[in-house]
Scaffold this motif. Sequence first.
Motif: not given
Length: 266
Positions: A18-23, A45, A61, A69, A252
């Motif tokens: 994923a490009p944005d772990i939190d999202a 991460g 990541p 993704p 994503a």
Amino acid sequence: MLTTDYVPGTPNWIDLGAPDIDAAVAFYSGVFGWTFQSAGPDAGGYGFFQRDGGTVAAIGPLTEEGASPAWTPYFHTRDADATTKAVEQAGGSVRVPPMDVFTAGRMAAFTDPAGADFAVWQPGTTKGLDTVMEPATLCWTELYTTDAAAAKEFYRTVFSWTFEDMDMGGGMIYSVVSSPGGGKGDDTGQGGIMELPQENRAAGSDSEWHPYFGTNDCDATFNAAVEGGATTLVPPTDAPGVGRLAMLKDPAGATFALIEGDPSLT
């Protein structure tokens, strides 16, 4: 059917790049009720999606240049190095050479001859996913490919998979995958392979693996995913003899599917 009695060739891990772990964590937590546990400060991460205290998937990541993704299935191997040689000899390519992951196990990542990414996991202290075949857990793996015949020959060579071909009508064949010693009783199916129709290829689809996650209510889980920003690929649809399924792309762009029922009963 999938089980946690892992034998060579059966799915034993799944992770999301994923490009944005939190999202991504926020999205999948909203859809499946998963919680996230970091693998620690030295893991770059990487971390684990959990349900009822057990690991049901993982996330990390994007580390490869140009990577998109995607969910990646891992298949059990007793020897990641030997499997790597088998992949190369069968015409696949090595994306990540065999490497130890602390004491958890040894992994390697590949691309099959038609362009679909997958990986293998040689267990150490981590045998694999803690739970499968339950709501919000992995229930099936599926390959869409530009060349089903070549894909079947490749995976047969690498993992000794067997296939049961099913006529879906209109010239479409769905091949149910089984591993020697996998499943319980006669329910040995663990995944499927289907050749992409020409119209899908013309629209930009390419070879890729994607997971199916279980749900008690396909429509409700589908709606939660769409409300969370997912894009519809296949709306909730009844699959005779199997159950109800849907397919989406997460916000994503990673493809995943839902299944209310047991896909191994095809």
